[in-house]
Design a protein around this motif. Structure first.
Motif, PDB file in Angstrom:
ATOM      1  N   GLY A 106      22.340 -34.282  27.609  1.00 52.30           N
ATOM      2  CA  GLY A 106      21.148 -35.034  27.190  1.00 52.30           C
ATOM      3  C   GLY A 106      21.081 -36.376  27.899  1.00 52.30           C
ATOM      4  O   GLY A 106      22.097 -37.057  28.059  1.00 52.30           O
ATOM      5  N   TRP A 107      19.883 -36.731  28.311  1.00 54.47           N
ATOM      6  CA  TRP A 107      19.737 -37.961  29.102  1.00 54.47           C
ATOM      7  C   TRP A 107      20.008 -39.215  28.276  1.00 54.47           C
ATOM      8  O   TRP A 107      20.445 -40.234  28.816  1.00 54.47           O
ATOM      9  CB  TRP A 107      18.347 -38.008  29.736  1.00 54.47           C
ATOM     10  CG  TRP A 107      18.166 -36.922  30.750  1.00 54.47           C
ATOM     11  CD1 TRP A 107      17.333 -35.844  30.662  1.00 54.47           C
ATOM     12  CD2 TRP A 107      18.875 -36.777  31.990  1.00 54.47           C
ATOM     13  NE1 TRP A 107      17.478 -35.036  31.763  1.00 54.47           N
ATOM     14  CE2 TRP A 107      18.409 -35.582  32.598  1.00 54.47           C
ATOM     15  CE3 TRP A 107      19.859 -37.527  32.643  1.00 54.47           C
ATOM     16  CZ2 TRP A 107      18.893 -35.134  33.823  1.00 54.47           C
ATOM     17  CZ3 TRP A 107      20.340 -37.081  33.864  1.00 54.47           C
ATOM     18  CH2 TRP A 107      19.855 -35.904  34.445  1.00 54.47           C
ATOM     19  N   SER A 108      19.749 -39.161  26.968  1.00 54.10           N
ATOM     20  CA  SER A 108      20.066 -40.328  26.146  1.00 54.10           C
ATOM     21  C   SER A 108      21.576 -40.560  26.104  1.00 54.10           C
ATOM     22  O   SER A 108      22.047 -41.701  26.161  1.00 54.10           O
ATOM     23  CB  SER A 108      19.518 -40.152  24.724  1.00 54.10           C
ATOM     24  OG  SER A 108      20.125 -39.032  24.083  1.00 54.10           O
ATOM     25  N   SER A 109      22.332 -39.457  26.045  1.00 55.52           N
ATOM     26  CA  SER A 109      23.791 -39.587  26.058  1.00 55.52           C
ATOM     27  C   SER A 109      24.284 -40.093  27.405  1.00 55.52           C
ATOM     28  O   SER A 109      25.209 -40.907  27.480  1.00 55.52           O
ATOM     29  CB  SER A 109      24.441 -38.239  25.735  1.00 55.52           C
ATOM     30  OG  SER A 109      24.094 -37.805  24.435  1.00 55.52           O
ATOM     31  N   VAL A 110      23.669 -39.599  28.489  1.00 51.60           N
ATOM     32  CA  VAL A 110      24.044 -40.076  29.823  1.00 51.60           C
ATOM     33  C   VAL A 110      23.746 -41.570  29.954  1.00 51.60           C
ATOM     34  O   VAL A 110      24.528 -42.323  30.548  1.00 51.60           O
ATOM     35  CB  VAL A 110      23.308 -39.275  30.913  1.00 51.60           C
ATOM     36  CG1 VAL A 110      23.568 -39.877  32.296  1.00 51.60           C
ATOM     37  CG2 VAL A 110      23.746 -37.819  30.885  1.00 51.60           C
ATOM     38  N   ALA A 111      22.629 -42.001  29.382  1.00 51.16           N
ATOM     39  CA  ALA A 111      22.296 -43.433  29.418  1.00 51.16           C
ATOM     40  C   ALA A 111      23.334 -44.254  28.653  1.00 51.16           C
ATOM     41  O   ALA A 111      23.698 -45.364  29.075  1.00 51.16           O
ATOM     42  CB  ALA A 111      20.904 -43.654  28.830  1.00 51.16           C
ATOM     43  N   ILE A 112      23.811 -43.712  27.539  1.00 51.86           N
ATOM     44  CA  ILE A 112      24.867 -44.405  26.773  1.00 51.86           C
ATOM     45  C   ILE A 112      26.128 -44.526  27.619  1.00 51.86           C
ATOM     46  O   ILE A 112      26.773 -45.588  27.658  1.00 51.86           O
ATOM     47  CB  ILE A 112      25.156 -43.651  25.466  1.00 51.86           C
ATOM     48  CG1 ILE A 112      23.992 -43.817  24.490  1.00 51.86           C
ATOM     49  CG2 ILE A 112      26.458 -44.139  24.821  1.00 51.86           C
ATOM     50  CD1 ILE A 112      24.107 -42.970  23.238  1.00 51.86           C
ATOM     51  N   LEU A 113      26.490 -43.449  28.326  1.00 48.66           N
ATOM     52  CA  LEU A 113      27.673 -43.476  29.187  1.00 48.66           C
ATOM     53  C   LEU A 113      27.526 -44.516  30.289  1.00 48.66           C
ATOM     54  O   LEU A 113      28.459 -45.293  30.561  1.00 48.66           O
ATOM     55  CB  LEU A 113      27.908 -42.095  29.803  1.00 48.66           C
ATOM     56  CG  LEU A 113      28.229 -40.945  28.853  1.00 48.66           C
ATOM     57  CD1 LEU A 113      28.303 -39.630  29.628  1.00 48.66           C
ATOM     58  CD2 LEU A 113      29.541 -41.197  28.133  1.00 48.66           C
ATOM     59  N   ALA A 114      26.354 -44.535  30.924  1.00 51.00           N
ATOM     60  CA  ALA A 114      26.139 -45.472  32.031  1.00 51.00           C
ATOM     61  C   ALA A 114      26.147 -46.919  31.543  1.00 51.00           C
ATOM     62  O   ALA A 114      26.747 -47.802  32.178  1.00 51.00           O
ATOM     63  CB  ALA A 114      24.816 -45.156  32.733  1.00 51.00           C
ATOM     64  N   ALA A 115      25.489 -47.164  30.419  1.00 57.28           N
ATOM     65  CA  ALA A 115      25.451 -48.531  29.879  1.00 57.28           C
ATOM     66  C   ALA A 115      26.845 -48.990  29.466  1.00 57.28           C
ATOM     67  O   ALA A 115      27.222 -50.152  29.705  1.00 57.28           O
ATOM     68  CB  ALA A 115      24.493 -48.591  28.693  1.00 57.28           C
ATOM     69  N   THR A 116      27.599 -48.082  28.862  1.00 56.37           N
ATOM     70  CA  THR A 116      28.967 -48.426  28.452  1.00 56.37           C
ATOM     71  C   THR A 116      29.833 -48.741  29.663  1.00 56.37           C
ATOM     72  O   THR A 116      30.595 -49.722  29.663  1.00 56.37           O
ATOM     73  CB  THR A 116      29.591 -47.263  27.659  1.00 56.37           C
ATOM     74  OG1 THR A 116      28.823 -47.040  26.475  1.00 56.37           O
ATOM     75  CG2 THR A 116      31.026 -47.571  27.275  1.00 56.37           C
ATOM     76  N   LEU A 117      29.722 -47.922  30.705  1.00 63.05           N
ATOM     77  CA  LEU A 117      30.505 -48.150  31.912  1.00 63.05           C
ATOM     78  C   LEU A 117      30.183 -49.517  32.516  1.00 63.05           C
ATOM     79  O   LEU A 117      31.091 -50.304  32.826  1.00 63.05           O
ATOM     80  CB  LEU A 117      30.223 -47.035  32.924  1.00 63.05           C
ATOM     81  CG  LEU A 117      31.069 -46.982  34.196  1.00 63.05           C
ATOM     82  CD1 LEU A 117      31.085 -45.562  34.760  1.00 63.05           C
ATOM     83  CD2 LEU A 117      30.549 -47.937  35.271  1.00 63.05           C
TER      84      LEU A 117
END
Length: 354
Positions: A106-117
């Motif tokens: 899911g793109w929302s989860s990918v966005a969470i991963l990218a923001a966290t990184l």
């Protein structure tokens, strides 16, 4: 009597320089390979399987280097293991993920991963400056914490060109705190009211090593383990742009020129282009459009692990623990703070948007 040519005076034919140079590599490659084999065998012992062979390899390598010593004849081969062998392994990591896996997450989860990184990396570098940690070491701790542990540390070092001791210290930090997270996280889903998917996403977004994520996430069930695995591998794909940006950042900060370690033939003040990163992206794309046989994939995963283990063994064999200890406890404090930050930041985003 006519003079005898120089070549005729030799009792054995001369060996081409290229072959001689290749022969110089074998002692170091054999030594690093032996340490890697020992690490993979040691991992079969009860209670040791939760540690990746890469971590065991660098620990054994450091022990050999400081208790017995690394022979001078091994240095050329160890250099090959720490650079070309490592880069081939990172390229092969691209075959462990597809675009379909990311879409499933899911793109929302990918966005969470990218923001966290991004937030974790910047926070760690900022705090490292405040604590007085050397910039190169702080960036290695930041990469290992925010992306994928030891693999990210050694990959990021292709851009930062920090010392072997910095790499070993950063690997030790992310291993220690990632292992603590692996033990603590499974105790928290009920306390934090996290469902299987949310918990798996949290583990994949914030625990350092792939093996640590698997150990922590699958304890909450198959769904949590599946989500955690995909989330972690999605973080691994972000290694490529981070290494590219880190190279630019280091060059602009003057760190590359100051280090005096530019690749032979490279321009002053400019890092060499990390072509292996593009190989990583290419294989990830290829894996997305061509179905790889599961058995072949298994062999590729094994080969990747072996190559990474050899590279980390070589790193340990070149690490002087006295120089490592001279860096003090501030980098360790930085690793602890970065681990707490990535756990809290990712959990907050999952609670709000996950």
């Amino acid at each position: 009597m006519p003079p005898v040519p120089d070549a005729a005076r030799c009792s054995t034919p001369s060996v081409p320089p290229k072959i001689l140079s290749h022969r110089r590599l074998w002692p170091g490659l054999a030594l690093a390979g032996g340490v890697a084999v020992a690490a993979m065998a040691l991992r079969r012992l009860p209670g040791v399987a939760v540690l990746s062979p890469m971590i065991l390899a660098i620990v054994i390598g450091v022990a050999v280097r400081n208790l017995v010593g690394t022979p001078a004849s091994a240095r050329p081969g160890l250099g090959v293991a720490m650079r070309p062998v490592l880069r081939v392994a990172i390229v092969l990591l691209g075959l462990q993920l597809t675009v379909a896996d990311i879409v499933e997450l899911g793109w929302s989860s990918v966005a969470i991963l990218a923001a966290t990184l991004a937030a974790t990396f910047l926070f760690t570098v900022w705090l490292g400056r405040r604590l007085g940690v050397e910039p190169g070491l702080a960036r290695l701790v930041a990469a290992g914490t925010s992306i994928c542990g030891a693999s990210a540390v050694v990959a990021a070092n292709t851009a930062t060109r920090a010392s072997d001791e910095d790499v070993a210290y950063a690997v030790a930090c992310v291993t220690l705190f990632g292992s603590l997270a692996m033990v603590i996280y499974p105790m928290l889903p009920n306390v934090l009211h996290l469902g299987p998917r949310a918990y798996g996403l949290w583990a994949g977004a914030s625990i350092h090593e792939i093996a640590q994520v698997l150990a922590a996430s699958f304890q909450a069930g198959g769904e949590a383990g599946h989500v955690g695995t995909i989330a972690k591998l999605s973080r691994v794909t972000m290694l490529a742009p981070v290494v590219l940006l880190l190279g630019v950042w280091t060059a602009r900060a003057g760190g590359w020129a100051a280090s005096g370690r530019a690749e032979q033939g490279g321009a002053a003040g400019r890092p060499p282009v990390p072509w292996f990163v593009f190989g990583f992206l290419a294989l990830c794309g290829l894996n997305s459009v061509i179905a790889v046989d599961p058995e072949v994939r298994g062999w590729i995963v094994l080969a990747t692990t072996v190559l990474l283990t050899v590279a980390l063994a070589a790193m340990g064999l070149e690490t002087d623990i006295r120089r490592l200890a001279a860096k003090g406890l501030r980098p360790l404090l930085l690793g602890a703070a970065a681990t707490v930050f990535i756990a809290a930041f990712s959990l907050g985003l999952i609670e709000i948007f996950g």
